[in-house]
Enzyme design. Sequence first.
Site, short mmCIF file in Angstrom:
data_model
loop_
_atom_site.label_atom_id
_atom_site.label_comp_id
_atom_site.label_asym_id
_atom_site.label_seq_id
_atom_site.Cartn_x
_atom_site.Cartn_y
_atom_site.Cartn_z
N HIS A 177 54.04 62.12 8.90
CA HIS A 177 54.86 63.48 9.13
C HIS A 177 56.51 62.98 9.49
O HIS A 177 56.77 62.46 10.23
CB HIS A 177 54.47 64.18 10.42
CG HIS A 177 55.08 65.65 10.32
ND1 HIS A 177 55.83 65.98 9.47
CD2 HIS A 177 54.72 66.43 11.23
CE1 HIS A 177 56.00 67.24 9.91
NE2 HIS A 177 55.38 67.65 11.00
N TYR A 182 61.02 66.06 13.45
CA TYR A 182 60.24 65.23 14.26
C TYR A 182 60.66 63.59 13.99
O TYR A 182 61.89 63.54 13.31
CB TYR A 182 58.82 65.43 14.20
CG TYR A 182 58.20 66.54 14.56
CD1 TYR A 182 58.33 67.26 15.69
CD2 TYR A 182 57.56 67.44 13.45
CE1 TYR A 182 57.97 68.35 16.08
CE2 TYR A 182 57.35 68.86 14.01
CZ TYR A 182 57.55 69.21 15.48
OH TYR A 182 57.16 70.67 15.60
N ARG A 329 50.01 79.71 6.46
CA ARG A 329 49.57 81.03 7.05
C ARG A 329 48.55 81.97 6.46
O ARG A 329 47.66 82.58 7.17
CB ARG A 329 50.68 81.70 7.47
CG ARG A 329 51.52 81.15 8.60
CD ARG A 329 52.84 81.63 8.55
NE ARG A 329 53.70 81.48 7.43
CZ ARG A 329 54.97 81.66 6.96
NH1 ARG A 329 55.63 82.23 7.95
NH2 ARG A 329 55.52 81.18 5.94
C1 FNR Z 1 52.89 75.01 10.82
N1 FNR Z 1 53.42 74.04 10.12
C2 FNR Z 1 53.11 72.72 10.42
N2 FNR Z 1 53.70 71.78 9.71
C3 FNR Z 1 53.40 70.33 9.81
O1 FNR Z 1 53.67 69.79 8.89
N3 FNR Z 1 52.62 69.97 10.96
C4 FNR Z 1 52.07 71.08 11.57
O2 FNR Z 1 51.22 70.44 12.58
C5 FNR Z 1 52.30 72.38 11.50
N4 FNR Z 1 51.94 73.34 12.24
C6 FNR Z 1 52.06 74.75 12.20
C7 FNR Z 1 51.25 75.38 12.82
C8 FNR Z 1 51.30 76.78 12.43
C9 FNR Z 1 50.51 77.95 13.31
C10 FNR Z 1 51.85 77.23 11.21
C11 FNR Z 1 51.80 78.70 11.00
C12 FNR Z 1 52.58 76.26 10.45
C13 FNR Z 1 54.20 74.50 8.78
C14 FNR Z 1 52.90 74.67 7.57
O3 FNR Z 1 52.30 73.56 7.51
C15 FNR Z 1 53.76 75.06 6.72
O4 FNR Z 1 54.51 74.11 6.12
C16 FNR Z 1 54.47 76.36 6.68
O5 FNR Z 1 53.88 77.44 7.62
C17 FNR Z 1 54.77 77.11 5.48
O6 FNR Z 1 53.48 77.36 4.61
P1 FNR Z 1 53.03 78.78 4.66
O7 FNR Z 1 52.62 79.38 6.05
O8 FNR Z 1 54.05 79.86 4.21
O9 FNR Z 1 51.80 78.78 3.75
#
Ligand code: FNR
Length: 364
Positions: A177, A182, A329
């Site tokens: 990551h 981060y 999501r």
């Molecule tokens: C996330 N996102 C996220 N990204 C990541 O790199 N590590 C993580 O642990 C998390 N945690 C996380 C928790 C929750 C509840 C959400 C909604 C999002 C970001 C996620 O991986 C993604 O990049 C974004 O949500 C955009 O994609 P969507 O939701 O538009 O499909």
Amino acid sequence: DKVPLLFQPITIKNLTLANRVVVAPMCQYSSKDGIMGDYHLVHLGRFALGGAGLILIEATAVEARGRISPDDTGIWSDAHIPGTKRVVDFVHGHGSKIGIQLNHAGRKSSVPGYYRKSEPSELWLDEVVGPTGNLRWDDKHFVPRELSLDEISEVIKAFGAAARRAEQAGVDTVEIHAAHGYLLHQFLSPVTNKRTDKYGGSLENRARMLLETIAEVRANFPAEKPIFVRISASDNVEHLEGPSWDIEQTVQVAKWIRDAGVDVLHVSSAGNTADQKIAYAPGYQVPYAERVKKEVPGLLVIAVGVITNGRQAEAILQEDKADMVAVARAFLRYPNLVYNFAKELSVIPRYLAQCNMFLARSGL
Ligand code: FNR
């Protein structure tokens, strides 16, 4: 009929995914002492039943102090292996593949909980670390302490040890990551990295921490298995004066990452500063993925961000903007999202689990 690209298998080293739909990593803040339990088995297991090609386990801490909150999953000790392996085995038993996102939250660690309010005694305010001291995200975060050179080496080793444990748990890949503000992103960006030693200043110096981490993970993870990196393509602070992280630097670092033995770049954006301005829209981050794909041949690319429809996802692949799509999501809303995508593209993959096959047979 031609099978849509989204539903054609893809092989990355020894890993073959049944389709190109990836469950993006999503923190659930549902662990005790970093251990994955029944919650994670059900939460992640349902995406396997839903037919996802690849499931990425949430940001999982390589050091206890690198957790975002006390409720994060962890892989900083051998005690974390069995809980992780239980999830991995279930997913494998249902035809999906699974990777784990390895993280150190740096200055964004020790947040007093998103859902459960942590007790002050559970936090580790003295051990919030970052590339640069005294630079905090906002007044809800602690003030970080600057990592010494020895400590940087220890964090890098912790990423390697975490990769070794992930392998013992049986994962198909690890995702480093380096996005969303981060620790590794904090080193990349001049907004958060003000160091004057070999880890700060020039792009080469700011990327050093990430590249050394990649080398350590590569050395501790089987050579035949792929490694992913997640990156933020921009800090999204173009409205502000001064140097920041952007797509040009991302493209250069992507080339170094590829040459260091990384197979896949998962292209996200932002998360490094409270000053960011993000224009959310369907597929809003796809142009970043497309830039990397065009300019860094040999590196596979995942596009992510408000991808919610099968035809939209298929178009991204058809137009050669990415090799895979990730969804967060919409998977929470529809754990069987892959079935929705299949219906939208008029295909019925045979490998779908019973729960979806009943739907397919009844035409729903
Ligand atoms: C996330 N996102 C996220 N990204 C990541 O790199 N590590 C993580 O642990 C998390 N945690 C996380 C928790 C929750 C509840 C959400 C909604 C999002 C970001 C996620 O991986 C993604 O990049 C974004 O949500 C955009 O994609 P969507 O939701 O538009 O499909």
